[in-house]
Design a protein around this motif. Sequence first.
Motif, PDB file in Angstrom:
ATOM      1  N   LYS A  32       0.817  -1.213   0.000  1.00  0.00           N
ATOM      2  CA  LYS A  32       0.000   0.000   0.000  1.00  0.00           C
ATOM      3  C   LYS A  32       0.851   1.263   0.000  1.00  0.00           C
ATOM      4  CE  LYS A  32      -4.012  -2.071   2.300  1.00  0.00           C
ATOM      5  NZ  LYS A  32      -4.942  -1.990   3.459  1.00  0.00           N
ATOM      6  N   GLY A  33       2.151   1.119   0.304  1.00  0.00           N
ATOM      7  CA  GLY A  33       3.024   2.279   0.253  1.00  0.00           C
ATOM      8  C   GLY A  33       3.901   2.430   1.479  1.00  0.00           C
ATOM      9  N   ASP A  34       4.657   3.530   1.495  1.00  0.00           N
ATOM     10  CA  ASP A  34       5.541   3.888   2.604  1.00  0.00           C
ATOM     11  C   ASP A  34       4.969   5.146   3.251  1.00  0.00           C
ATOM     12  OD1 ASP A  34       7.496   4.798   4.321  1.00  0.00           O
ATOM     13  OD2 ASP A  34       9.146   4.602   2.891  1.00  0.00           O
ATOM     14  N   PRO A  35       4.436   5.036   4.466  1.00  0.00           N
ATOM     15  CA  PRO A  35       3.803   6.201   5.098  1.00  0.00           C
ATOM     16  C   PRO A  35       4.770   7.325   5.439  1.00  0.00           C
ATOM     17  CG  PRO A  35       4.019   4.404   6.671  1.00  0.00           C
ATOM     18  CD  PRO A  35       4.401   3.845   5.332  1.00  0.00           C
ATOM     19  N   SER A  36       6.072   7.057   5.392  1.00  0.00           N
ATOM     20  CA  SER A  36       7.049   8.070   5.782  1.00  0.00           C
ATOM     21  C   SER A  36       7.606   8.862   4.604  1.00  0.00           C
ATOM     22  CB  SER A  36       8.211   7.410   6.537  1.00  0.00           C
ATOM     23  OG  SER A  36       8.947   6.555   5.677  1.00  0.00           O
ATOM     24  N   VAL A  37       7.235   8.489   3.379  1.00  0.00           N
ATOM     25  CA  VAL A  37       7.765   9.166   2.193  1.00  0.00           C
ATOM     26  C   VAL A  37       6.619   9.543   1.259  1.00  0.00           C
ATOM     27  CG1 VAL A  37       9.246   8.972   0.162  1.00  0.00           C
ATOM     28  CG2 VAL A  37       9.953   7.915   2.311  1.00  0.00           C
ATOM     29  N   ARG A  38       6.539  10.808   0.911  1.00  0.00           N
ATOM     30  CA  ARG A  38       5.547  11.254  -0.074  1.00  0.00           C
ATOM     31  C   ARG A  38       6.148  11.126  -1.468  1.00  0.00           C
ATOM     32  NH1 ARG A  38       3.455  17.120   1.264  1.00  0.00           N
ATOM     33  NH2 ARG A  38       2.815  16.808  -0.909  1.00  0.00           N
ATOM     34  N   ASN A  39       5.434  10.423  -2.334  1.00  0.00           N
ATOM     35  CA  ASN A  39       5.964  10.185  -3.677  1.00  0.00           C
ATOM     36  C   ASN A  39       6.280  11.479  -4.417  1.00  0.00           C
ATOM     37  OD1 ASN A  39       5.788   7.416  -3.358  1.00  0.00           O
ATOM     38  ND2 ASN A  39       3.745   7.278  -4.265  1.00  0.00           N
ATOM     39  N   ASP A  40       5.421  12.486  -4.272  1.00  0.00           N
ATOM     40  CA  ASP A  40       5.635  13.711  -5.044  1.00  0.00           C
ATOM     41  C   ASP A  40       6.924  14.426  -4.644  1.00  0.00           C
ATOM     42  OD1 ASP A  40       4.649  14.418  -2.564  1.00  0.00           O
ATOM     43  OD2 ASP A  40       3.326  15.997  -3.308  1.00  0.00           O
ATOM     44  N   THR A  41       7.346  14.266  -3.381  1.00  0.00           N
ATOM     45  CA  THR A  41       8.589  14.912  -2.964  1.00  0.00           C
ATOM     46  C   THR A  41       9.800  14.242  -3.607  1.00  0.00           C
ATOM     47  OG1 THR A  41       8.866  13.519  -0.986  1.00  0.00           O
ATOM     48  CG2 THR A  41       7.557  15.523  -0.748  1.00  0.00           C
ATOM     49  N   ILE A  42       9.673  12.956  -3.934  1.00  0.00           N
ATOM     50  CA  ILE A  42      10.760  12.241  -4.602  1.00  0.00           C
ATOM     51  C   ILE A  42      10.720  12.501  -6.105  1.00  0.00           C
ATOM     52  CG2 ILE A  42      11.797   9.990  -5.042  1.00  0.00           C
ATOM     53  CD1 ILE A  42      11.961  10.983  -2.127  1.00  0.00           C
ATOM     54  N   TYR A  43       9.544  12.391  -6.696  1.00  0.00           N
ATOM     55  CA  TYR A  43       9.427  12.590  -8.142  1.00  0.00           C
ATOM     56  C   TYR A  43       9.838  14.006  -8.549  1.00  0.00           C
ATOM     57  CZ  TYR A  43       6.594   8.298  -7.867  1.00  0.00           C
ATOM     58  OH  TYR A  43       6.139   7.021  -7.635  1.00  0.00           O
ATOM     59  N   SER A  44       9.639  14.963  -7.651  1.00  0.00           N
ATOM     60  CA  SER A  44       9.990  16.353  -7.968  1.00  0.00           C
ATOM     61  C   SER A  44      11.499  16.574  -8.033  1.00  0.00           C
ATOM     62  CB  SER A  44       9.379  17.308  -6.933  1.00  0.00           C
ATOM     63  OG  SER A  44       9.964  17.100  -5.650  1.00  0.00           O
ATOM     64  N   LEU A  45      12.283  15.569  -7.643  1.00  0.00           N
ATOM     65  CA  LEU A  45      13.741  15.670  -7.707  1.00  0.00           C
ATOM     66  C   LEU A  45      14.282  15.355  -9.101  1.00  0.00           C
ATOM     67  CD1 LEU A  45      14.630  13.838  -4.353  1.00  0.00           C
ATOM     68  CD2 LEU A  45      14.616  16.308  -4.765  1.00  0.00           C
ATOM     69  N   ALA A  46      13.397  15.096 -10.053  1.00  0.00           N
ATOM     70  CA  ALA A  46      13.816  14.753 -11.415  1.00  0.00           C
ATOM     71  C   ALA A  46      14.748  15.821 -11.984  1.00  0.00           C
ATOM     72  CB  ALA A  46      12.592  14.591 -12.308  1.00  0.00           C
ATOM     73  N   VAL A  47      15.723  15.356 -12.753  1.00  0.00           N
ATOM     74  CA  VAL A  47      16.746  16.251 -13.301  1.00  0.00           C
ATOM     75  C   VAL A  47      16.512  16.478 -14.790  1.00  0.00           C
ATOM     76  CG1 VAL A  47      18.407  15.405 -11.605  1.00  0.00           C
ATOM     77  CG2 VAL A  47      18.324  14.363 -13.882  1.00  0.00           C
ATOM     78  N   LYS A  48      17.276  17.397 -15.367  1.00  0.00           N
ATOM     79  CA  LYS A  48      17.259  17.623 -16.806  1.00  0.00           C
ATOM     80  C   LYS A  48      18.338  16.757 -17.444  1.00  0.00           C
ATOM     81  CE  LYS A  48      15.670  22.427 -16.497  1.00  0.00           C
ATOM     82  NZ  LYS A  48      15.983  23.846 -16.832  1.00  0.00           N
TER      83      LYS A  48
END
Length: 207
Positions: A32-48
């Motif tokens: 069901k997921g990891d309650p301690s990590v928000r996916n959007d905070t990780i995905y927003s780290l995407a680079v160019k």
Amino acid sequence: MRRSLFTPALAAALAVCVATALSAQAPKITPKGDPSVRNDTIYSLAVKAEDHPEEGFVYLLDDGVIRYESDGRGSSTYRQVVQILNEDDVESWSERSFSYAPEREKLTVNWIRVVKPNGEVVAAKPTIEQKSDVPAATSSPVYEQRKVLRYSLSGVAPGTLVDYSVTRERLKPYLPGDFYDSWSVTTGRTTRRSRFIVDVPASMTPK
């Protein structure tokens, strides 16, 4: 009471912090997921991609959550979020495989998905799942049954993210009370965020 060692590292800032909390516990990660990590905070780290011309992919997250009991039983959950930067690495990240010893371990693939940096789901699950036996090594005098799970992913392309999480439960340790794990924030690739949590009973002191 349990003791947790929490080491988050933000590789982009070259910073490593260590904290010890006697009453803290590692997050419970399930399909069901990891309650301690928000996916959007990780995905927003995407680079160019143009900022990393020498790399075919980068790690947005390299994550390990380890839990051990005093008798050596425990679990290890590893998660990686990988951003594909060019065609050269599409094929290798379109296939994932995980091996385990069924007599001693239980392996759970919590999720494997392909998404875009904005969170849009490209493929919510693998297109093909296979389980097979691993032939015993003829050079080893000790035989241990092993199985391998293989997954094929669709939609992997430059600009997409491969996000997967796997939990390995250690049900029968080789030696009672024996365990070993290690972690490195240096992966050989650009790694935007690295986290390692070790959760053990308060009576134990990891070394």
